[in-house]
Motif scaffolding. Sequence first.
Motif, mmCIF file in Angstrom:
data_model
loop_
_atom_site.group_PDB
_atom_site.id
_atom_site.type_symbol
_atom_site.label_atom_id
_atom_site.label_comp_id
_atom_site.label_asym_id
_atom_site.label_seq_id
_atom_site.Cartn_x
_atom_site.Cartn_y
_atom_site.Cartn_z
ATOM 1 N N PHE A 101 0.684 -1.170 -0.037
ATOM 2 C CA PHE A 101 -0.165 -0.127 0.019
ATOM 3 C C PHE A 101 0.974 1.307 -0.093
ATOM 4 C CE2 PHE A 101 0.428 -1.520 4.567
ATOM 5 C CZ PHE A 101 0.731 -0.212 5.123
ATOM 6 N N LEU A 102 0.347 2.317 -0.321
ATOM 7 C CA LEU A 102 1.019 3.950 -0.535
ATOM 8 C C LEU A 102 0.351 4.658 0.370
ATOM 9 C CD1 LEU A 102 2.539 5.176 -3.625
ATOM 10 C CD2 LEU A 102 1.346 6.695 -2.234
ATOM 11 N N ILE A 103 1.185 5.186 1.299
ATOM 12 C CA ILE A 103 0.537 6.266 2.164
ATOM 13 C C ILE A 103 0.340 7.418 1.620
ATOM 14 C CG2 ILE A 103 0.850 7.174 4.646
ATOM 15 C CD1 ILE A 103 2.361 4.720 5.432
ATOM 16 N N HIS A 104 -0.721 8.148 1.950
ATOM 17 C CA HIS A 104 -0.875 9.670 1.388
ATOM 18 C C HIS A 104 -0.934 10.592 2.582
ATOM 19 C CE1 HIS A 104 -2.139 7.975 -2.423
ATOM 20 N NE2 HIS A 104 -2.951 6.820 -1.715
ATOM 21 N N ASP A 105 -0.756 11.811 1.951
ATOM 22 C CA ASP A 105 -0.742 12.963 2.813
ATOM 23 C C ASP A 105 -1.939 13.086 3.658
ATOM 24 O OD1 ASP A 105 -0.534 15.513 3.892
ATOM 25 O OD2 ASP A 105 0.161 16.506 1.992
ATOM 26 N N PRO A 106 -2.237 13.404 4.942
ATOM 27 C CA PRO A 106 -3.348 13.399 5.666
ATOM 28 C C PRO A 106 -3.918 14.685 5.538
ATOM 29 C CG PRO A 106 -1.641 13.149 7.184
ATOM 30 C CD PRO A 106 -0.974 12.839 5.902
ATOM 31 N N THR A 107 -3.020 15.596 5.109
ATOM 32 C CA THR A 107 -3.532 17.059 4.891
ATOM 33 C C THR A 107 -4.330 17.384 3.466
ATOM 34 O OG1 THR A 107 -1.529 17.928 4.002
ATOM 35 C CG2 THR A 107 -1.664 18.133 6.309
ATOM 36 N N GLY A 108 -4.137 16.069 2.636
ATOM 37 C CA GLY A 108 -4.815 16.212 1.621
ATOM 38 C C GLY A 108 -4.057 17.130 0.268
ATOM 39 N N GLY A 109 -2.706 17.448 0.715
ATOM 40 C CA GLY A 109 -2.071 18.074 -0.295
ATOM 41 C C GLY A 109 -1.364 17.430 -1.422
ATOM 42 N N ARG A 110 -1.154 17.986 -2.441
ATOM 43 C CA ARG A 110 -0.427 17.365 -3.655
ATOM 44 C C ARG A 110 0.853 17.153 -3.317
ATOM 45 N NH1 ARG A 110 -2.476 16.730 -8.507
ATOM 46 N NH2 ARG A 110 -0.750 17.387 -9.195
ATOM 47 N N PRO A 111 1.594 16.077 -3.912
ATOM 48 C CA PRO A 111 1.194 15.202 -5.000
ATOM 49 C C PRO A 111 0.700 13.913 -4.343
ATOM 50 C CG PRO A 111 3.472 15.087 -5.109
ATOM 51 C CD PRO A 111 2.982 16.018 -3.885
ATOM 52 N N THR A 112 0.509 13.804 -3.021
ATOM 53 C CA THR A 112 0.190 12.398 -2.284
ATOM 54 C C THR A 112 -1.030 12.425 -1.764
ATOM 55 O OG1 THR A 112 1.317 13.093 -0.236
ATOM 56 C CG2 THR A 112 2.667 12.203 -2.035
ATOM 57 N N VAL A 113 -2.279 12.937 -2.193
ATOM 58 C CA VAL A 113 -3.383 12.916 -1.815
ATOM 59 C C VAL A 113 -4.058 11.490 -2.176
ATOM 60 C CG1 VAL A 113 -4.527 13.958 -3.536
ATOM 61 C CG2 VAL A 113 -5.650 13.879 -1.463
ATOM 62 N N ASN A 114 -4.848 11.015 -1.167
ATOM 63 C CA ASN A 114 -5.812 10.060 -1.576
ATOM 64 C C ASN A 114 -6.802 10.244 -2.631
ATOM 65 O OD1 ASN A 114 -8.050 7.730 -1.546
ATOM 66 N ND2 ASN A 114 -6.401 6.794 -0.222
ATOM 67 N N ARG A 115 -6.800 9.933 -4.019
ATOM 68 C CA ARG A 115 -7.934 10.304 -4.723
ATOM 69 C C ARG A 115 -9.065 9.902 -4.552
ATOM 70 N NH1 ARG A 115 -5.500 15.020 -5.756
ATOM 71 N NH2 ARG A 115 -3.640 14.956 -6.842
ATOM 72 N N VAL A 116 -9.356 8.705 -4.269
ATOM 73 C CA VAL A 116 -10.860 8.195 -4.015
ATOM 74 C C VAL A 116 -11.348 9.075 -2.683
ATOM 75 C CG1 VAL A 116 -12.025 6.250 -2.675
ATOM 76 C CG2 VAL A 116 -10.195 5.880 -4.636
ATOM 77 N N SER A 117 -10.431 9.227 -1.625
ATOM 78 C CA SER A 117 -11.122 10.059 -0.618
ATOM 79 C C SER A 117 -11.463 11.455 -0.992
ATOM 80 C CB SER A 117 -10.040 10.066 0.566
ATOM 81 O OG SER A 117 -9.859 8.853 0.925
ATOM 82 N N GLN A 118 -10.596 11.970 -1.980
ATOM 83 C CA GLN A 118 -10.674 13.486 -2.425
ATOM 84 C C GLN A 118 -12.028 13.391 -2.969
ATOM 85 O OE1 GLN A 118 -8.259 14.984 -5.513
ATOM 86 N NE2 GLN A 118 -7.817 16.873 -4.148
ATOM 87 N N VAL A 119 -12.273 12.560 -3.942
ATOM 88 C CA VAL A 119 -13.393 12.506 -4.829
ATOM 89 C C VAL A 119 -14.713 12.273 -3.808
ATOM 90 C CG1 VAL A 119 -15.048 11.259 -6.388
ATOM 91 C CG2 VAL A 119 -12.562 11.716 -6.887
#
Length: 545
Positions: A259-277
Amino acid sequence: MKKKLITYSSLLTMGLFLATGCTKNFDKLNTDPTAFSASNFDPNYLLTTAQLNYTGSQDFSYDTWRADLIYCSDMIQGTATSIGYWAGDKYLSNPDYLAAYWQSDGGGDGAYAEQVKPIVDMVTTTTGVAKYNNLHQIGRIMKALIFERITDLYGDVPYSQAGDGYYGKILFPVYDKQQAIYTSLISELQDATSKLDPNGDIPTGDAIYGGNIGKWQRFGNSLLLRVAMRLSKVDPATAKTVVQSVVGKTMTGNSDDAFLIHDPTGGRPTVNRVSQVLQGGPENQYVKWSERFIDILQGKVKRTDPIDPVPDPRLAVISVTNYTIGTTTPAGDATPADQKGQPNGYDLSGTPGLTLGSAPGFTTLGDYSCPSTYLTQLGSPTIILTYGETELLLADAAERFGIGGSAASHYTNGVTAAMTYLTEYDPKALVTPAQAATYLAAHPYVAGETGLNMINTQYWELTNTMMDFYESWCNWRRTSSKANPLGYPNLTPVVYPGNATNGTIPRRFPYPTVEAANNPTNYTAAHNAVPGGDTMTGLVWWDVQ
C-alpha cells in the motif's frame, strides 16, 4: 519516507547526447554537465513517479474518479449513487469517462502518459546497469502491474511498443493481443522476481515497500498468482502450471500487504484521490454502499431477509449510516443491524420508477450506509495488493484445480486477513482475529461450487473495502460464464432506460475514440477485432463465455 517526484517533461533532456567527433574527449568537453542524462539522473525518481501515478495521486483524480468510482464501483455493485453523471450502475455510455483511464480530458493525462512513460523510461535506463539491478527488476514488476490493469479494462492495447516514442522513435504503437500481453506478463514477472537480490542495491525511490527486497519477491509472486488465475476460464492449463510454480513463495501475512501512504492534509502530490472525490461535490452525500454489498455483509440473500445472527464483523468498521462523508459531526451510526445499502439503478430525475424516492424501502437518503471515515480520510492509504487476496486466490486454485494445499485452509487465512488488515487504514479500524474466527465458525467452508462462490464473494468483499473496484470487477468477470452468468457473487443486473448493454453488466471499456485520429491504423485493427464489438458488451480475451 520522503517521496521524490519529477515531471515527465523534465526527463526529455535525458537523451541529449552529442555525436562523437574526431577531437579527443569531444563529448566530455561539449556536454552540459548540468543537463539530465542516463549517466547523471537517478532513475529512482521515476519509480516513485510511476507508483504515485498508479495510485492516482497526481492525476487530479480523473482516472480514479471516472474509471474506478463512476464506472467500476457502481457497476460491480460495491457502491450505488443517484448522481446523474455516475453512469456505472445504469450501464450508460459516456465515451469521455470510459476513456479516462487510457487518456483523460480536462485533467490528468491517463495511464499511458502518467504510468507507462515513467516506468518504461526507468526500465530502459536501468537495463544492464549493475548498481540498479533491484531497481530495474522492481520496475519490471511495476510495469506488469500497470499493464495488467490497462489490458483488463480494454483488451488488446499498446504494450510492446508503448512508451517507446523517445527511445525507439515509435509514435504509432501496435495494439498487442491480450493473449500475447498475458504471456509476456507471466514471463516478465517470473524473470524479474527471480533476479531480485536481497544483498543488492536498495531502491531509494520505492514508496510502497521502502526498498525491502524480500517483500518485493513475495509481491512479484503474488502478482504472478493473480495474473495466472485471470486465465482460469480461457487457459486453465497455463493457470494451473503457473500457480504451482509460486506455491509457498507468495505473501505470508498482512505485513506483506502493498500500500502507498498519502498526505493526511490532502496536499498534492500524495493525496488519496478516492477520498478526495468522495469528500468533494455531491459525492460526499450521494455515494453509498450498494444494497447488494450490505445485504451480503449482513448475511442476507435479499433485502427482506432477517440479518444473520453472526454478520460480517467488518460492517461495524467500514460502514456508517446517517453520516456525510468527510464530516466529523454527526458521527453517524455504525451499528451493523442498522446498515442499509442503496439499491443500484436509481437517479434523481423525479421519474416514477426511476427516481430514488421510488426505490423499495426508501425512507430518506441519510438512512443509506456509506463508507466510514476510516476508509475516506485524505490520508487513507491506497491498498494495492494484499495477503488476503493472495490466500483467496490460492483457495480458488485449490478448489478449482486441486493444487496448492487445502482450499479450506487458504479460505480461512484469506477471510481472516481480509478482516484484520483494516487497521492499515487506521489503528481504530479493528476487527480482531477472534471476531474473524467466530464468523468463520458460524460459516464453515463448503467444497465444490458453493466453495468457489464463498471464496470469490469474499474476494469481492475484500477488494470493495480496499476501494479497488477495478479488481473487484475483473475477478467477477473471471467467475462469470454462460453456465454462471451472474458470477460470484451473484449480481442481478440493472435495467435502466437507454442503457448501452441491453441490461447486462458491462464486460469491458471501449477504446478511446481519440485513438482513431492519434493512431488510426492500429486503432482500426484493434477496434474491428474485439469479440462482440468495441462496446461495453464486447469481451476481452480471458473473459470467454
